[in-house]
Enzyme design. Structure first.
Site, PDB file in Angstrom:
ATOM      1  N   HIS A 204     -17.826  11.177 -15.967  1.00  0.00           N
ATOM      2  CA  HIS A 204     -17.604  11.003 -17.395  1.00  0.00           C
ATOM      3  C   HIS A 204     -16.213  10.435 -17.640  1.00  0.00           C
ATOM      4  O   HIS A 204     -15.242  10.807 -16.955  1.00  0.00           O
ATOM      5  CB  HIS A 204     -17.753  12.356 -18.090  1.00  0.00           C
ATOM      6  CG  HIS A 204     -17.696  12.295 -19.585  1.00  0.00           C
ATOM      7  ND1 HIS A 204     -18.375  11.358 -20.329  1.00  0.00           N
ATOM      8  CD2 HIS A 204     -17.047  13.092 -20.499  1.00  0.00           C
ATOM      9  CE1 HIS A 204     -18.145  11.568 -21.617  1.00  0.00           C
ATOM     10  NE2 HIS A 204     -17.346  12.611 -21.738  1.00  0.00           N
TER      11      HIS A 204
ATOM     12  N   GLN B 277     -20.590   8.334 -28.899  1.00  0.00           N
ATOM     13  CA  GLN B 277     -21.303   7.326 -28.112  1.00  0.00           C
ATOM     14  C   GLN B 277     -22.809   7.401 -28.294  1.00  0.00           C
ATOM     15  O   GLN B 277     -23.528   6.478 -27.893  1.00  0.00           O
ATOM     16  CB  GLN B 277     -20.978   7.495 -26.629  1.00  0.00           C
ATOM     17  CG  GLN B 277     -21.519   8.780 -26.018  1.00  0.00           C
ATOM     18  CD  GLN B 277     -21.015   9.032 -24.617  1.00  0.00           C
ATOM     19  OE1 GLN B 277     -19.858   9.387 -24.421  1.00  0.00           O
ATOM     20  NE2 GLN B 277     -21.896   8.829 -23.634  1.00  0.00           N
TER      21      GLN B 277
ATOM     22  N   CYS C  72     -19.624   6.102 -22.179  1.00  0.00           N
ATOM     23  CA  CYS C  72     -18.343   6.802 -22.236  1.00  0.00           C
ATOM     24  C   CYS C  72     -17.235   5.987 -21.590  1.00  0.00           C
ATOM     25  O   CYS C  72     -16.067   6.070 -21.997  1.00  0.00           O
ATOM     26  CB  CYS C  72     -18.464   8.169 -21.574  1.00  0.00           C
ATOM     27  SG  CYS C  72     -19.140   8.144 -19.899  1.00  0.00           S
TER      28      CYS C  72
END
Length: 561
Positions: free
Chosen positions: A509, A365, A371
């Site tokens: 995340h 990324q 993400c």
């Protein structure tokens, strides 16, 4: 650790003080210890400059006043034999320098403890080249005589040096105390302060005290024991992984060498003002990694491309926000608790979707908090591949970054359920047609696409159910999950990751679960990340299933194709 070291030097110091207060008190203590019980003696300047002996032995202790780290060492040096040696922390690490030519090129032998899955604190010897013979006393060509003073009951000479490193934009001030011993001098104390030229701020401050200085050494002290058992590992600086096995963060010299090797390996280009700051961050992260790996906790950390960055600077890696417990999919999870319980005996103990050939390559990324887009796209890619006979399609994460803005914020983060909701309504094109990933928020080009890939909807896996997550993987394909990724995870290398502090924090995340397994009685999830193939185990992390570590089972979604 900092306060413990301060208490060692100043017993009774209050633990409630700030770091700046502690630093000031420690500075006053160091100055008073050398000035409060001494006085300057006027005298004529010596006729000659300082002259170190060509053979010597000493013990010393270097105190870093900014970090509180104290580094004791023991040194042997012989110009005649063209050899030197330094031991750190009472011989925990021993390093021998064998000069090969008059130009001081040297082979280096290092003996240090190694701990891995098979052994604990086994002493090994490594041989490498590409360094110089170490003379451990300071270079004195630029010192000027300042007079004499009484220090620790002795009359010593005071020498001072002031230099500007214009390339690195630093001013370095040194004060050296020494005394004449026969025809040569012996060091007593060296204080070094480094200032930033652009703002006159302090960049470093160390004090080294020298003890037990001798000018005669035993020849055998410079000989490596069991020399034939030392393994040759090449040139220092050629291989970062090997260099970090040899070098140690307790040594300021080693930190310089390791940081240069790190910069070379990852092609880091730091500006003049940035180099020292990045080196300090690198040193702190390297120490954390070494200290963790000594504990043998079941997973290892390593120095990777993130090692010269702070947690705050790496916030872009963790751009997923929790959708909350009320978030649901477009369809409900199709199995009740009773059905899941009945399935438990039929569930295989190990399942790795990568073996089915339906998992796309690990992506990166970059410096964008996307993400949420990568983890949801990876699940859709896997589900589509399972449905079309294993044909992998590289879908465009950039299209989600550019277009899925109803509840997401592009490179500033997003929600997993909203990513799937957007794909359900609008589809997602291939990267080949949409264009390359940019690591930036870009113009949405979805209207210009000739083909988009769609899903029928998505479902949320019941929270905190290990069986439900395994069933979703077996029946429907990859599952996108929200986790908490802390500092240790950023430096993860291998093993089953379990961080005791991980589940105390909110998820931040997005990653993709592609299987599960068991090792030594511990269940784990096979998790695909989006930090590149050179992170972790080829871009993957094995995350412990114990106690929902890092919230893997708290918020999970899978696409329906």
């Amino acid at each position: 650790m900092f306060r413990v070291l301060i208490h060692y030097f100043i017993p009774g110091l209050s633990v409630g003080l700030s770091k700046m207060e502690i630093y000031l008190k420690l500075l006053i203590f160091v100055i008073s210890s050398s000035l409060g019980f001494s006085y300057i003696i006027e005298g004529d300047e010596p006729g000659n400059n300082l002259l170190w002996p060509t053979e010597y032995y000493f013990k010393s202790e270097t105190m870093n006043l900014k970090t509180g780290v104290v580094e004791p060492c023991e040194v042997w040096y012989s110009a005649e034999k063209n050899r030197s040696r330094i031991d750190y922390y009472e011989g925990m690490v021993k390093r021998y320098f064998y000069g090969e030519t008059e130009e001081d090129s040297a082979k280096i032998y290092q003996i240090n403890p190694v701990t891995n899955d098979r052994v604990t604190n086994k002493m090994v010897c490594l041989k490498y080249g590409g360094d110089e013979l170490e003379d451990f006393l300071p270079t004195v060509d630029d010192f000027t005589y300042q007079g004499e003073k009484i220090f620790d009951g002795k009359t010593v000479q005071v020498w001072k040096s002031e230099t500007n490193d214009d390339e690195m934009m630093y001013k370095i001030e040194k004060v050296l105390y020494a005394y004449r011993d026969g025809d040569t001098d012996a060091p007593v104390k060296l204080e070094e302060i480094k200032y930033k030229l652009w703002n006159n701020g302090m960049a470093g401050h160390t004090v080294t005290n020298f003890y037990v200085f001798k000018t005669i050494i035993k020849s055998e002290d410079l000989d490596v024991e069991k020399l034939d058992e030392c393994d040759e590992v090449g040139q220092l600086g050629d291989n970062l992984r090997t260099d970090l096995q040899i070098l140690h963060p307790a040594s300021s010299r080693d930190v310089d060498k390791a940081f240069n090797s790190f910069k070379k390996h990852y092609n880091k280009k730091h500006g003049k003002h940035e180099h020292e700051m990045r080196k300090a961050i690198f040193e702190e992260n390297w120490r954390r990694i070494v200290d963790h790996n000594k504990k043998n906790l079941g997973y290892k950390l390593e120095v990777n491309t993130f090692a010269d960055r702070t947690d705050e600077e790496l916030a872009y890696l963790t751009g997923t926000r929790s959708s909350g417990p009320e978030a649901v999919g477009t369809v409900p999870f199709p199995h009740s608790e009773e059905e899941l319980k009945a399935m438990e005996e039929e569930i295989p103990q190990i399942y790795d979707m990568r073996h089915d050939g339906v998992i796309s390559a690990v992506k990166n990324q970059g410096q964008c908090g996307s993400c949420w887009a990568f983890s949801s796209t990876a699940a859709v890619e896997g589900a589509l591949a399972r449905s079309n006979g294993g044909r992998n399609i590289d879908l465009s994460e950039q299209s989600l970054v550019d277009c899925a803005w109803d509840h997401n914020l592009g490179c500033n983060g997003g929600l997993l359920d909203q990513a799937f909701k957007y794909i359900t309504m609008n589809g997602i094109p291939s990267q080949r047609e949409y264009g390359p990933y940019l690591q930036q928020d870009g113009y949405c080009k979805l209207e210009n696409m000739t083909q988009v890939y769609t899903i029928k909807g998505f479902a949320r896996v019941p929270s905190l159910s290990e069986t439900a997550l395994k069933v979703a993987l077996l029946k429907y394909g990859p599952v996108t999950v929200g986790i908490y990724a802390g500092t240790n995870m950023k430096f993860y290398s291998s093993g089953i990751f379990y961080d005791i502090d991980c589940s105390k924090s909110m998820l931040n995340h997005g990653v993709t679960v592609v299987g599960y397994g068991v090792r030594d009685g511990t269940n784990y999830w096979i998790v695909k990340n989006s930090w590149g193939e050179d992170w972790g185990e080829d871009g993957y992390i094995l995350m412990s299933a114990v106690n929902d570590n890092c919230n893997v089972m708290s918020e999970a979604y899978y696409p329906i194709v």
